[in-house]
Design a protein around this motif. Structure first.
Motif, PDB file in Angstrom:
ATOM      1  N   ASP A 193       1.680   3.169   2.103  1.00 56.01           N
ATOM      2  CA  ASP A 193       2.282   3.491   3.434  1.00 56.01           C
ATOM      3  C   ASP A 193       3.603   2.431   3.604  1.00 56.01           C
ATOM      4  O   ASP A 193       4.259   2.144   4.297  1.00 56.01           O
ATOM      5  CB  ASP A 193       1.632   3.218   4.537  1.00 56.01           C
ATOM      6  CG  ASP A 193       0.539   4.456   4.682  1.00 56.01           C
ATOM      7  OD1 ASP A 193       0.972   5.263   4.565  1.00 56.01           O
ATOM      8  OD2 ASP A 193      -0.345   4.301   5.196  1.00 56.01           O
ATOM      9  N   ARG A 238       3.073  -0.804   3.704  1.00 54.21           N
ATOM     10  CA  ARG A 238       2.667  -2.018   4.210  1.00 54.21           C
ATOM     11  C   ARG A 238       2.317  -3.123   3.318  1.00 54.21           C
ATOM     12  O   ARG A 238       1.755  -2.634   2.207  1.00 54.21           O
ATOM     13  CB  ARG A 238       1.666  -1.976   5.040  1.00 54.21           C
ATOM     14  CG  ARG A 238       1.633  -1.039   6.265  1.00 54.21           C
ATOM     15  CD  ARG A 238       0.398  -1.138   7.121  1.00 54.21           C
ATOM     16  NE  ARG A 238      -0.852  -0.743   6.442  1.00 54.21           N
ATOM     17  CZ  ARG A 238      -2.101  -1.414   6.870  1.00 54.21           C
ATOM     18  NH1 ARG A 238      -2.128  -2.137   7.789  1.00 54.21           N
ATOM     19  NH2 ARG A 238      -3.010  -1.146   5.841  1.00 54.21           N
ATOM     20  N   ASP A 273       0.668  -1.151   0.029  1.00 59.11           N
ATOM     21  CA  ASP A 273      -0.030  -0.064   0.108  1.00 59.11           C
ATOM     22  C   ASP A 273       0.826   1.251  -0.014  1.00 59.11           C
ATOM     23  O   ASP A 273       2.105   1.176   0.064  1.00 59.11           O
ATOM     24  CB  ASP A 273      -0.903  -0.056   1.204  1.00 59.11           C
ATOM     25  CG  ASP A 273      -0.202   0.119   2.573  1.00 59.11           C
ATOM     26  OD1 ASP A 273       0.804   0.588   2.587  1.00 59.11           O
ATOM     27  OD2 ASP A 273      -1.020  -0.303   3.457  1.00 59.11           O
TER      28      ASP A 273
END
Length: 405
Positions: free
Chosen positions: A165, A167, A163
């Protein structure tokens, strides 16, 4: 120099040197044994510059000098090779009935292996415990390796997305699992990398297996699930968010057999291990269990001329040929590689039949331009490919990723 590295535009001298150190390390690892002169040619630098790069890598403990050979009318040639103990990597094949966790050295030799699980079906709640138990066992047996461990690569049964971010999230629709944060699967303070298991198999074959040096290839995984790695222009295809290659859920029969994903008529519903053995049972066969031995029994019965088994195997070959023939038309590969434990069993005795069926289902031109081979690494391919992810991180920035730094 890789196309990706060549495409990058270094901003300054430091970036140039970092790139050159990275390419030198990659060359040494891929070659296994090389010389400074060969490195200079491969990296596009002078021998003097290659000598400086080698000095950096020796100082990091990542490569070592390994013997001397005489040369005609010049100085003796000193060979270079990866330092096996210079760095270690873990690759984990997270399957549907357990996890196989393998430790590799910098020459990508398997040092040790630990298996956990063996249940009828792995649950998301137990995978983390199994991974931790396997890692703890390996660490106990190899404490020195753990001080030089770069990270762990996880080969997972589903789509793995990263994603905004950073992650990584696992989406395993076929297993009925909710989205899983990959970081939650390992409690040890390790750098974690993750990818779909079929893609890690393709990574291994591209690195040093049946797809090495090829620009266009297909790497098929046949197990309980069915997957695919597509190699295009020498790179593994990922698609928009990483789900490229979900061939197991390509529909080959409208309204056909129910698949674990919830759809009908998927490739996996005909060529996954459970589907194959279910078809044999429905036809009157009596397989012992649902694993390697059971698939072997089916193939043995086919060779013995058992009418039921012959009909089932004929259907498997025809279906696989049709599904692969469509892929050949779509991607025009130079080679099709088949792996996974079911794929390896089929290739033991059916390789020529599968190849003929695939050619028959493809257009004549692309159908005559590929060859078919089994996976080069057998049952270890998925875990090896997973371990290549932390290796690639080390290669990309040897100083920052080196366990000694």
């Amino acid at each position: 120099m890789s196309p990706r590295a060549a495409a990058a535009s270094p901003a300054n001298v430091s970036d140039v040197r970092r790139r050159n150190v990275s390419e030198a390390l990659r060359s040494v690892i891929r070659a296994g044994r090389t010389t400074r002169a060969t490195l200079a040619a491969e990296c596009g630098v002078s021998v003097a510059s290659a000598t400086n790069l080698v000095g950096d890598l020796i100082a990091e403990g990542l490569i070592v000098e390994a013997g001397v050979a005489s040369s005609r009318g010049g100085r003796p040639v000193t060979f270079l090779q990866p330092n096996p103990a210079g760095a270690y990597f873990v690759g984990a094949d997270v399957g549907e009935r357990g996890v196989a966790v393998e430790l590799f050295d910098l020459q990508m030799n398997r040092v040790d292996r630990e298996f956990r699980g063996g249940r009828t079906e792995e649950q998301i709640e137990t995978i983390g415990d199994d991974l931790d138990a396997a890692l703890e066992a390996l660490q106990t047996r190899h404490p020195e390796a753990w001080t030089r461990l770069v990270g762990i690569g996880l080969a997972l049964p589903g789509i793995v997305e990263t994603d905004a971010d950073g992650r990584q999230i696992l989406y395993a629709q076929s297993l009925g699992w909710p989205p899983v944060d990959v970081a939650d699967l390992v409690s040890q303070p390790l750098r974690i990398f993750a990818e779909n298991g079929a893609k890690t198999q393709a990574m291994a074959e591209l690195w040093d297996g049946a797809a090495r040096g090829l620009s266009e290839a297909l790497v098929v995984l046949l197990g309980r699930g069915v997957g695919l790695g597509i190699i295009s222009d020498g790179e593994l295809a990922h698609g928009l968010t990483s789900s490229a290659g979900e061939w197991g859920h390509l529909k080959i029969e409208r309204g056909g057999r129910l698949c674990r994903c919830g759809g009908r008529g998927c490739v996996e519903a005909y060529l996954g291990a459970d589907a194959i053995l279910s078809a044999w049972r429905e036809a009157g066969g009596r397989p012992d269990g649902s694993g390697w031995r059971a698939i072997g029994e089916l193939l043995d019965a086919d060779r013995a001329g058992d009418a039921v088994a012959v009909a089932v195997v004929d259907e498997i070959v025809a279906t696989l040929g049709s599904a692969l023939g469509g892929l050949v038309n779509l991607t025009n590969p130079e080679r099709v590689v088949i792996g996974g434990w079911v794929g390896l069993r089929l290739m033991e005795t059916l390789q020529h039949r599968i190849e003929a069926a695939t050619r028959a289902e493809a257009l004549r031109r692309p159908g005559g331009q590929f060859d078919l081979r089994p996976s080069a690494f057998g049952g270890d391919t998925v875990a090896l490919g997973a371990a290549l992810m932390p290796l690639e991180a080390l290669i990309a920035d040897p100083r920052a990723s080196s366990p000694r730094s």
